[in-house]
Write a protein that holds these residues in place. Structure first.
Motif, short mmCIF file in Angstrom:
data_model
loop_
_atom_site.label_atom_id
_atom_site.label_comp_id
_atom_site.label_asym_id
_atom_site.label_seq_id
_atom_site.Cartn_x
_atom_site.Cartn_y
_atom_site.Cartn_z
N ASN A 1 55.21 81.82 -42.81
CA ASN A 1 55.22 81.94 -44.27
C ASN A 1 53.90 81.42 -44.85
OD1 ASN A 1 56.26 82.48 -46.86
ND2 ASN A 1 57.09 80.42 -47.02
N VAL A 2 53.53 80.22 -44.46
CA VAL A 2 52.24 79.63 -44.84
C VAL A 2 51.61 79.13 -43.55
CG1 VAL A 2 51.03 77.91 -46.22
CG2 VAL A 2 53.13 78.95 -47.10
N ASP B 1 46.90 76.30 -36.28
CA ASP B 1 47.75 77.09 -35.39
C ASP B 1 47.03 78.32 -34.83
OD1 ASP B 1 49.89 75.36 -35.70
OD2 ASP B 1 50.85 76.57 -37.25
N LEU B 2 45.88 78.62 -35.40
CA LEU B 2 45.08 79.75 -34.93
C LEU B 2 43.76 79.30 -34.30
CD1 LEU B 2 45.55 81.96 -38.10
CD2 LEU B 2 46.54 82.41 -35.86
N LYS B 3 43.19 78.21 -34.77
CA LYS B 3 41.81 77.87 -34.44
C LYS B 3 41.61 76.62 -33.59
CE LYS B 3 40.25 81.31 -36.86
NZ LYS B 3 39.65 82.46 -36.23
N SER B 4 42.59 75.73 -33.50
CA SER B 4 42.39 74.51 -32.71
C SER B 4 42.22 74.88 -31.23
CB SER B 4 43.58 73.57 -32.88
OG SER B 4 44.72 74.08 -32.20
N ARG C 1 45.99 86.57 -44.30
CA ARG C 1 46.38 85.67 -45.39
C ARG C 1 47.08 84.45 -44.81
NH1 ARG C 1 50.52 88.41 -48.32
NH2 ARG C 1 50.85 89.41 -46.32
N LEU C 2 46.74 83.29 -45.32
CA LEU C 2 47.42 82.07 -44.89
C LEU C 2 48.81 82.00 -45.52
CD1 LEU C 2 44.42 79.58 -45.14
CD2 LEU C 2 45.47 80.49 -43.05
N ASP C 3 48.89 82.14 -46.83
CA ASP C 3 50.16 82.13 -47.56
C ASP C 3 50.54 83.58 -47.84
OD1 ASP C 3 52.24 82.06 -49.44
OD2 ASP C 3 51.42 80.31 -50.47
N TYR D 1 59.31 87.80 -45.12
CA TYR D 1 58.34 86.96 -45.82
C TYR D 1 57.42 87.75 -46.75
CZ TYR D 1 59.75 83.10 -42.82
OH TYR D 1 60.48 82.13 -42.17
N ASN D 2 57.12 88.99 -46.39
CA ASN D 2 56.23 89.80 -47.24
C ASN D 2 56.97 90.48 -48.39
OD1 ASN D 2 53.68 89.29 -46.18
ND2 ASN D 2 53.87 90.86 -44.61
#
Length: 171
Positions: free
Chosen positions: A85-86, A91-94, A122-124, A154-155
């Motif tokens: 959702n947000v 969670d993508l880049k670490s 989109r993040l949110d 969610y969308n």
């Protein structure tokens, strides 16, 4: 010079060359500012088309690829606890996330066209693409997250807010 001016200054021959250049993997290039602008334009156009799509069609009916079911199943298996959702950029880049994403993405090599190309995500999911609400991701990450957002409802907020706006204008 703005993005439109830069692209317009290419001319027909330059546009054909640019299209050819954009079809090559990003690893083939250094940090060419003109090429980076073309990549940014392509990613922006993709984002704009996708947002218009989820604004005008109920997202639960969308099919983004021929293998949506496989992408969804594998995403849920690997990232079932991720808040889609947000999104948290970590969670993508670490480094830890990259270790999980790499094998996930590679399994779609040869299955999803341009699976590793850059795109905007989109993040949110209840908000539009803005500088603050956008992260750069691979195409397969985009598909995994957005297919899940569509299937899990969610969308719907984007579609419903656009539908309400249209109905109010018609009244």
């Amino acid at each position: 010079m703005d993005l439109e001016g830069l692209l317009g200054s290419l001319g027909a021959g330059g546009a054909v060359s640019a299209a050819g250049a954009l079809s090559l993997p990003a690893e083939s290039y250094g940090n060419d500012p003109q090429l980076e602008m073309m990549w940014a334009k392509k990613a922006y156009d993709h984002a704009e088309i996708y947002f218009n799509l989820i604004s005008s069609v109920d997202p639960k009916f969308l099919k983004l690829t021929k293998v949506d079911d496989q992408i969804f199943t594998e995403f849920k298996k690997t990232f079932g606890d991720m808040n889609i959702n947000v999104l948290n950029p970590e969670d993508l880049k670490s480094e830890e996330a990259k270790q999980k994403w790499r094998p996930f993405c590679l399994q779609f090599d040869g299955i999803v066209e341009d699976y590793n190309y850059g795109t905007l995500l989109r993040l949110d999911c209840q908000k539009d693409y803005t500088e603050e609400n956008t992260i750069f991701a691979t195409r397969i990450q985009f598909f995994a997250v957005e297919i899940s957002r569509n299937r899990e409802g969610y969308n719907n907020a984007v579609y419903e807010s656009t539908s309400k706006s249209k109905n109010q204008k018609q009244s």
